[in-house]
Design an enzyme around this catalytic site. Structure first.
Site, PDB file in Angstrom:
ATOM      1  N   LYS A 203       0.818  -1.218   0.000  1.00 23.60           N
ATOM      2  CA  LYS A 203       0.000   0.000   0.000  1.00 23.60           C
ATOM      3  C   LYS A 203       0.853   1.271   0.000  1.00 23.60           C
ATOM      4  O   LYS A 203       1.980   1.285   0.490  1.00 23.60           O
ATOM      5  CB  LYS A 203      -0.990  -0.026   1.165  1.00 23.60           C
ATOM      6  CG  LYS A 203      -2.122  -1.009   0.851  1.00 23.60           C
ATOM      7  CD  LYS A 203      -3.323  -0.892   1.725  1.00 23.60           C
ATOM      8  CE  LYS A 203      -4.403  -1.857   1.190  1.00 23.60           C
ATOM      9  NZ  LYS A 203      -5.448  -2.131   2.153  1.00 23.60           N
ATOM     10  N   ARG A 239      -3.546  -9.902   4.769  1.00 29.61           N
ATOM     11  CA  ARG A 239      -3.941  -9.969   3.343  1.00 29.61           C
ATOM     12  C   ARG A 239      -2.752  -9.472   2.518  1.00 29.61           C
ATOM     13  O   ARG A 239      -2.399  -8.306   2.597  1.00 29.61           O
ATOM     14  CB  ARG A 239      -5.172  -9.081   3.140  1.00 29.61           C
ATOM     15  CG  ARG A 239      -5.762  -9.124   1.748  1.00 29.61           C
ATOM     16  CD  ARG A 239      -6.997  -8.223   1.669  1.00 29.61           C
ATOM     17  NE  ARG A 239      -7.603  -8.272   0.362  1.00 29.61           N
ATOM     18  CZ  ARG A 239      -7.162  -7.572  -0.681  1.00 29.61           C
ATOM     19  NH1 ARG A 239      -6.138  -6.781  -0.567  1.00 29.61           N
ATOM     20  NH2 ARG A 239      -7.770  -7.675  -1.857  1.00 29.61           N
TER      21      ARG A 239
HETATM   22  N1  HH2 Z   1      -7.486  -3.769   0.541  1.00 26.45           N
HETATM   23  C1  HH2 Z   1      -7.768  -3.799  -0.780  1.00 26.45           C
HETATM   24  C2  HH2 Z   1      -8.851  -4.555  -1.256  1.00 26.45           C
HETATM   25  N2  HH2 Z   1      -9.609  -5.300  -0.414  1.00 26.45           N
HETATM   26  N3  HH2 Z   1     -10.081  -6.047   1.766  1.00 26.45           N
HETATM   27  C3  HH2 Z   1      -9.819  -6.032   3.068  1.00 26.45           C
HETATM   28  N4  HH2 Z   1     -10.562  -6.760   3.923  1.00 26.45           N
HETATM   29  N5  HH2 Z   1      -8.782  -5.291   3.602  1.00 26.45           N
HETATM   30  C4  HH2 Z   1      -7.984  -4.519   2.810  1.00 26.45           C
HETATM   31  O1  HH2 Z   1      -7.071  -3.848   3.338  1.00 26.45           O
HETATM   32  C5  HH2 Z   1      -8.247  -4.505   1.400  1.00 26.45           C
HETATM   33  C6  HH2 Z   1      -9.322  -5.297   0.907  1.00 26.45           C
HETATM   34  C7  HH2 Z   1      -6.945  -3.012  -1.715  1.00 26.45           C
HETATM   35  O2  HH2 Z   1      -5.888  -3.757  -2.209  1.00 26.45           O
HETATM   36  P1  HH2 Z   1      -5.901  -4.564  -3.591  1.00 26.45           P
HETATM   37  O3  HH2 Z   1      -6.923  -5.631  -3.597  1.00 26.45           O
HETATM   38  O4  HH2 Z   1      -4.512  -5.039  -3.838  1.00 26.45           O
HETATM   39  O5  HH2 Z   1      -6.196  -3.458  -4.690  1.00 26.45           O
HETATM   40  P2  HH2 Z   1      -7.505  -3.022  -5.485  1.00 26.45           P
HETATM   41  O6  HH2 Z   1      -8.545  -2.593  -4.526  1.00 26.45           O
HETATM   42  O7  HH2 Z   1      -6.989  -1.889  -6.344  1.00 26.45           O
HETATM   43  O8  HH2 Z   1      -7.979  -4.191  -6.294  1.00 26.45           O
END
Ligand code: HH2
Length: 257
Positions: A203, A239
Site C-alpha cells: 500500500k 492480506r
Molecule cells: N485492501 C484492498 C482490497 N480489499 N479487503 C480487506 N478486507 N482489507 C484490505 O485492506 C483490502 C481489501 C486493496 O488492495 P488490492 O486488492 O490489492 O487493490 P484493489 O482494490 O486496487 O484491487
C-alpha cells in the site's frame, strides 16, 4: 490470505490476472506457498476507482472460481450480494466486504444463508473520493465504534458472530498518520473480541513512510516489516500479494517469539 485481483486496474496487480487460467494458477501457487486462503476480487477499490456492474464482476470472477472449486480455500472480495451468492455456490467460504455490509442490503442474508465467514472492513467515504482530505477526531476510537456497530448489524441479520472478522481498512479514507495510529493502538481493535484482518501489502502508505510523498504503492521490504509489526500486535489474518515472502518472514518471527 493471498490476493488475486481479476481486474484491469488494481493498484498493484491490475491486469496480470485477467486471464482466468493465470489467475487460477496464481491462487494455487499461493496455497502451495503457505496461504490459508486466497481472496479473489473482480472490482478494484483503489483510491479514485469507479464501481462496475454485478454482471461485469461476475464475468471476471466466475471463471476463476470454477477453475478452483473444491481445490483452494477461497474468499470473495465483493460488496454485491449477487456476486457473493454465486461465489458461495461455487465453494467460496468467506465474503470480504470493504463496505462492511452497507452497500447491498441483501448481502448479510446471503452470507447467513450459506453460513459463510465474513470480513467487515472500515472505510470512510467511497473509493472514488475517500482519499480527499479524510479527517477524524480520534481515528482509532471511530474505527472501533464503526466495527462494533457493523458486527452487531451482521449478527442481527443472521451471520454467526464466530464467523466474523474485523478489519480497520488501511488506506480506505485514511492518511498515513491515521493508518499508523491504527497499528500503534491495535489493542483497541482487538478488544472488540473478534479476529482482526489487516491489509498493508504494497500500500502507498508504506511508500510514503519510506520517503516518497507521491508513492502509489509500497515495496515488498516495507510490506514485510508492516506485516510483522501487525502480527506481533495481534493481527490474525494478513492480506498479502507476496505469499512466500510473508510466510517466511512470519516463520522467523514465530521461531524467535
Ligand atoms: N485492501 C484492498 C482490497 N480489499 N479487503 C480487506 N478486507 N482489507 C484490505 O485492506 C483490502 C481489501 C486493496 O488492495 P488490492 O486488492 O490489492 O487493490 P484493489 O482494490 O486496487 O484491487
Amino acid at each position: 490470505m493471498g490476493v488475486v485481483n481479476v481486474t484491469p486496474d488494481s493498484f498493484s496487480d491490475g491486469g496480470i490476472h485477467l486471464d482466468p487460467d493465470t489467475a487460477a494458477a496464481s491462487a494455487r501457487r499461493m496455497i502451495d506457498e503457505g496461504a490459508a486462503i486466497v481472496d479473489i476480487g473482480g472490482e478494484s477499490t483503489r483510491p479514485g476507482s469507479e464501481s462496475i456492474s454485478a454482471e461485469e464482476e461476475l464475468r471476471r470472477v466466475v471463471p476463476v472460481l470454477e477453475r478452483l472449486q473444491g481445490e483452494v480455500a477461497l474468499s470473495i472480495d465483493t460488496a454485491k450480494s449477487e456476486v457473493a451468492r454465486r461465489s458461495l455456490e461455487l465453494g467460496a467460504v468467506l465474503v470480504n466486504d470493504v463496505t462492511a455490509l452497507r452497500a447491498d442490503p441483501a448481502l448479510a442474508e446471503v452470507a447467513a444463508e450459506h453460513d459463510a465467514y465474513v470480513c467487515l472492513m472500515h472505510m470512510r467515504g467511497e473509493p472514488r473520493t475517500m482519499q480527499v482530505d479524510p479527517r477524524y477526531d480520534d481515528v482509532v476510537s471511530e474505527v472501533a465504534a464503526f466495527l462494533e456497530e457493523r458486527l452487531a448489524f451482521a449478527v442481527a441479520h443472521g451471520v454467526r458472530e464466530d464467523r466474523i472478522c474485523l478489519d480497520p481498512g488501511i488506506g480506505f479514507g485514511k492518511t498515513v498518520e491515521h493508518n499508523v495510529e491504527l497499528l500503534r493502538r491495535f489493542e483497541v481493535l482487538l478488544a472488540l473480541g473478534r479476529p482482526v484482518l489487516v491489509g498493508l501489502s504494497r500500500k502507498s502508505t508504506l511508500g510514503k513512510l519510506i520517503g516518497d510523498p507521491n508513492a502509489k504503492t509500497g515495496p515488498l521490504s516495507a510490506s514485510l516489516a508492516a506485516a510483522v509489526a501487525a502480527y506481533e500486535r495481534g493481527a490474525t489474518i494478513l492480506r498479502v500479494h507476496d505469499v512466500r515472502e510473508h510466510v517466511e518472514a512470519l516463520a522467523v518471527v514465530r521461531a524467535l517469539a
